[in-house]
Design an enzyme around this catalytic site. Structure first.
Site, PDB file in Angstrom:
ATOM      1  N   CYS A   1       0.500   2.611 -13.036  1.00  0.00           N
ATOM      2  CA  CYS A   1       0.982   1.399 -12.366  1.00  0.00           C
ATOM      3  C   CYS A   1       0.064   1.064 -11.187  1.00  0.00           C
ATOM      4  O   CYS A   1       0.510   0.817 -10.066  1.00  0.00           O
ATOM      5  CB  CYS A   1       2.416   1.568 -11.887  1.00  0.00           C
ATOM      6  SG  CYS A   1       3.550   2.319 -13.084  1.00  0.00           S
ATOM      7  N   ALA A   2      -1.241   1.051 -11.434  1.00  0.00           N
ATOM      8  CA  ALA A   2      -2.231   0.964 -10.359  1.00  0.00           C
ATOM      9  C   ALA A   2      -2.270  -0.391  -9.677  1.00  0.00           C
ATOM     10  O   ALA A   2      -2.739  -0.493  -8.539  1.00  0.00           O
ATOM     11  CB  ALA A   2      -3.620   1.303 -10.912  1.00  0.00           C
TER      12      ALA A   2
ATOM     13  N   GLY B   1      -5.052  -1.814  -7.010  1.00  0.00           N
ATOM     14  CA  GLY B   1      -5.928  -0.704  -6.664  1.00  0.00           C
ATOM     15  C   GLY B   1      -5.923  -0.264  -5.218  1.00  0.00           C
ATOM     16  O   GLY B   1      -6.846   0.438  -4.799  1.00  0.00           O
ATOM     17  N   GLY B   2      -4.903  -0.638  -4.447  1.00  0.00           N
ATOM     18  CA  GLY B   2      -4.851  -0.196  -3.057  1.00  0.00           C
ATOM     19  C   GLY B   2      -4.869   1.318  -2.938  1.00  0.00           C
ATOM     20  O   GLY B   2      -5.685   1.896  -2.208  1.00  0.00           O
TER      21      GLY B   2
ATOM     22  N   ASP C   1      -2.632   0.030 -15.787  1.00  0.00           N
ATOM     23  CA  ASP C   1      -1.663  -1.020 -15.519  1.00  0.00           C
ATOM     24  C   ASP C   1      -1.470  -1.821 -16.802  1.00  0.00           C
ATOM     25  O   ASP C   1      -2.389  -1.890 -17.635  1.00  0.00           O
ATOM     26  CB  ASP C   1      -2.130  -1.948 -14.390  1.00  0.00           C
ATOM     27  CG  ASP C   1      -0.975  -2.725 -13.775  1.00  0.00           C
ATOM     28  OD1 ASP C   1      -0.398  -2.240 -12.780  1.00  0.00           O
ATOM     29  OD2 ASP C   1      -0.632  -3.808 -14.293  1.00  0.00           O
TER      30      ASP C   1
ATOM     31  N   ASP D   1       3.354   5.030  -8.962  1.00  0.00           N
ATOM     32  CA  ASP D   1       3.820   4.034  -7.991  1.00  0.00           C
ATOM     33  C   ASP D   1       4.627   3.020  -8.792  1.00  0.00           C
ATOM     34  O   ASP D   1       4.120   1.959  -9.166  1.00  0.00           O
ATOM     35  CB  ASP D   1       2.619   3.408  -7.292  1.00  0.00           C
ATOM     36  CG  ASP D   1       3.022   2.524  -6.125  1.00  0.00           C
ATOM     37  OD1 ASP D   1       4.211   2.504  -5.775  1.00  0.00           O
ATOM     38  OD2 ASP D   1       2.147   1.843  -5.573  1.00  0.00           O
TER      39      ASP D   1
ATOM     40  N   CYS E   1       8.646   1.479  -3.277  1.00  0.00           N
ATOM     41  CA  CYS E   1       8.869   0.838  -1.978  1.00  0.00           C
ATOM     42  C   CYS E   1      10.301   0.316  -1.930  1.00  0.00           C
ATOM     43  O   CYS E   1      10.552  -0.886  -1.864  1.00  0.00           O
ATOM     44  CB  CYS E   1       7.840  -0.268  -1.723  1.00  0.00           C
ATOM     45  SG  CYS E   1       7.695  -1.493  -3.038  1.00  0.00           S
TER      46      CYS E   1
END
Length: 264
Positions: free
Chosen positions: A76-77, A80-81, A100, A146, A199
């Site tokens: 789930c990139a 790319g942060g 992704d 993520d 998050c």
């Protein structure tokens, strides 16, 4: 950090912003306010000296603690942060697979890695809700999940997000999160590390997901080594192996993450 360090970056930006100071916990982070021009036009950004991320997001790769020479999967990139941060922690040595389901995001991720001077990333378009990543022979030393979530942890910056959330929404996200974890479980090498992060502060997307995953996967357990996370944040943000940040306490987004280890 492949191109500069925090102090050099601070000096390059101090005349371009109203205020700049070291981040409270992230060892390479800077907090800046009111740049005189858009971020994309700053010379330091064009040189690939920094990325823009909330401080909570910067702490997640420290929990993963990737090492130079390892094989890492950033599931789930997105854009790319965290991929770029992982590559920097690995000193651009080893291999990272950035995955992704959106090929357009992966194109932007590739461009971002070029800007940062990262050369160890390959991209793979895959929908983890439907199938396991790549082939059964692929195994990784470390995996970052993520996961897609309600996003309620970023409500301070996106207040309208609360109108799109509900108990049913949380249940849907929880189902997706558990499916993704299950599809990735066999991709972790024995003794390898899997970090799950969202998050969101909601227990349906946090502890409930992990407890159910561990109940069905006896070969995994919570790993109580917290990688490169600073001791100062560990003292206040870790409970029973779960790492949580809250905007009201730390002035950063609300994140949940946990470090799991495959024990067989």
């Amino acid at each position: 950090t492949l191109k500069t360090n925090r102090e050099q970056l601070r000096r390059s930006l101090e005349n371009q912003v109203e205020q700049i100071a070291p981040a409270s916990f992230a060892p390479d982070g800077l907090c800046l306010r009111n740049p005189k021009q858009s971020i994309q036009h700053l010379a330091a950004f064009k040189k690939g000296w920094f990325q823009v991320q909330d401080e909570a997001a910067q702490l997640v790769p420290l929990l993963l603690n990737p090492r130079p020479g390892e094989s890492v999967l950033d599931a789930c990139a997105g854009l790319g942060g965290k991929t770029g941060h992982i590559a920097q922690l690995m000193q651009n040595q080893g291999s990272i697979t950035a995955l992704d389901k959106n090929p357009n995001k992966l194109q932007l991720l590739h461009a971002e890695m070029q800007r940062l001077g990262v050369s160890i990333v390959k991209t793979v378009a895959e929908d983890l809700e439907r199938s396991a990543v790549e082939s059964p022979s692929d195994r990784y030393d470390r995996i970052l999940v993520d996961a897609p979530c309600s996003g309620l942890g970023v409500m301070r910056r996106n207040p309208d997000i609360k109108w799109n959330s509900s108990a049913a929404c949380l249940e849907r996200q929880s189902t997706i999160q558990k499916r993704i974890l299950t599809n990735l479980a066999t991709r972790v090498k024995p003794n390898g590390i899997l970090v799950y992060a969202v998050c969101s502060p909601e227990p349906e997307e946090n502890e409930a997901v992990i407890h159910q995953f561990l109940k069905k996967h006896s070969d995994f357990d919570i790993n109580n080594h917290y990688g490169q996370l600073p001791n100062e944040i560990c003292k206040t943000a870790i409970t029973k192996g779960f790492f949580k940040t809250f905007p009201c306490l730390t002035q950063m987004d609300g994140f949940f993450s946990v470090r799991l280890q495959r024990i067989s």
